[in-house]
Design an enzyme around this catalytic site. Structure first.
Site, PDB file in Angstrom:
ATOM      1  CE1 TYR A 122      40.132  39.522  38.542  1.00  0.00           C
ATOM      2  CE2 TYR A 122      39.009  38.856  36.531  1.00  0.00           C
ATOM      3  CZ  TYR A 122      39.376  39.838  37.424  1.00  0.00           C
ATOM      4  OH  TYR A 122      38.995  41.137  37.205  1.00  0.00           O
ATOM      5  CE  LYS A 174      45.797  49.896  48.408  1.00  0.00           C
ATOM      6  NZ  LYS A 174      45.732  51.361  48.196  1.00  0.00           N
ATOM      7  CG  ASP A 208      45.837  53.637  45.619  1.00  0.00           C
ATOM      8  OD1 ASP A 208      46.935  53.055  45.461  1.00  0.00           O
ATOM      9  OD2 ASP A 208      45.400  53.934  46.742  1.00  0.00           O
ATOM     10  CG  ASP A 232      39.479  42.858  34.241  1.00  0.00           C
ATOM     11  OD1 ASP A 232      39.355  43.350  33.100  1.00  0.00           O
ATOM     12  OD2 ASP A 232      38.578  42.215  34.806  1.00  0.00           O
TER      13      ASP A 232
HETATM   14 MG    MG Z   1      38.027  43.201  31.455  1.00  0.00          MG
END
Ligand code: MG
Ligand code: NAI
Length: 337
Positions: A122, A174, A208, A232
């Site tokens: 981000y 991950k 996952d 998120d």
């Molecule tokens: Mg969001």
């Protein structure tokens, strides 16, 4: 009397803000509100979605309660939420989700997601690369994880667990594929976890697998901490486990400031109709009470929300009821008083 910046925001923002202020008022705890503009309301009034006066106010109060802000598409406007997080270094995004209406598809959910708020994918470092004359033949995005950034957010999650009587923190990553970025996050996470051994349990899960287990065994989860993108996605998934966005509050926490808000946006499809569920913002206000050391008031607000929805069966449309935003706000205020 805590000083706090109030940004009612756009769309359903002013409606849910009114309901929230009514509830806060009923608690008897007084706040010194500084009303400021943000989002489209600020574009209309000042030509800037994030006016300097609003930033100045938060610099002074170090605390804000914020309605959803519509980010204008195009026109070179920056994302207001990202700008606020950066400006005040709000490194931890805390999103608790707890079952309110029993007997739903998922029962006994009580999960707190702590999402890293400033790094990962981000940071906005993306670029196009030309391939065989096609200027958009390849797209690249840079993800950043720093030792300092990972450490402070993981430490925040463990401290949160300690101070909120939580038993376990799950590191979500991950690292099997993203060996450097996710690998560093996991490595630092385990180091921090070792300091809390015997006080707070820790485990780690690949993202996952975590997504699957959240749906199959949500009751096994307690506090989760992860990088920006995973946080998120998983925090929206988790809000779905407890009845959706209308019930999901969040806090953006930094060393020098904190901004509390609903997870949802300005909901233009229902704005102005007086039917939005104000619970998410009311619950965010309860988190703000905790933040200023008024945990007992925060608890009263949370209990009042539960009593209103479960015992009184006063519910807005998203929860299958017919109450308006104002009726729901009045009902919660009556329960709180
Ligand atoms: Mg969001
Ligand atoms: P949204 O969260 O506003 O709406 C998604 C769906 O959930 C809609 O059907 C809406 O009616 C429903 N919904 C949301 N909140 C609700 C509530 N309190 N009660 C009942 N139903 C509710 O997401 P959307 O439509 O993607 O975004 C709209 C605008 O909000 C965009 O401009 C976006 O940039 C902005 N936004 C702002 C956020 C913030 O300020 N923190 C967060 C997310 C989006």
């Amino acid at each position: 009397m805590p000083d706090v910046t109030l940004i009612p925001g756009d769309g359903i923002g002013p409606e849910i803000t009114d309901a929230t202020l009514r509830v806060l008022e009923a608690t008897g705890l007084e706040w010194n509100w500084d009303r400021q503009l943000g989002g489209m309301a600020a574009v209309d009034a000042a030509g800037d979605p994030l006016p300097e006066a609003t930033l100045e106010s938060i610099r002074r109060t170090r605390l804000a309660l914020k309605g959803p802000l519509t980010t204008p598409v195009g026109g070179g406007f920056r994302s207001i939420n990202v700008a606020l997080r950066k400006e005040f270094e709000l490194f931890a995004n805390v999103r608790p989700a707890k079952t309110i209406v029993p007997g739903g598809r998922f029962d006994g959910v009580d999960i707190v997601m702590v999402r890293e708020n400033l790094e990962g994918l981000y940071i906005g470092q993306e670029q196009w690369v030309e391939v065989n004359g096609d200027p958009h033949g390849r797209a690249e995005s840079v993800a950043v994880v720093t030792r300092t950034g990972a450490e402070r957010v993981v430490r925040y999650a463990f401290e949160y667990a300690l101070t909120h009587g939580r038993r376990k923190v799950t590191l979500v990553h991950k690292a099997n594929i993203l060996k450097n970025t996710s690998g560093l996050f996991l490595e630092v996470g385990r180091e921090v976890a070792a300091e809390y051994a015997g006080r707070v349990e820790c485990n780690d899960l690949i993202v996952d697998n975590c997504a699957m287990q959240l749906v199959m065994y949500p009751e096994r989860f307690d506090v989760l901490v992860t990088t920006n993108l995973f946080g998120d996605i998983l925090s929206d998934q988790i809000s779905g486990l407890v009845g959706g966005l209308g019930l999901a509050p969040g806090g953006n926490i930094g060393r020098h400031a904190a901004i509390f808000e609903a997870v949802h946006g300005s909901a233009p499809d229902i704005a102005g109709q007086g039917i939005a569920n104000p619970s998410a913002l009311i619950l965010a206000a309860a988190m703000m009470c905790d933040h200023v050391g008024e945990d007992a008031v925060g608890d009263r607000i949370r209990r009042a929300i539960v009593a209103t929805i479960v015992a009184d069966k006063v519910r807005t449309r998203d929860l299958g009821g017919t109450a308006t935003t104002e009726e729901f706000g009045r009902a919660v205020a009556a329960r709180v008083a």
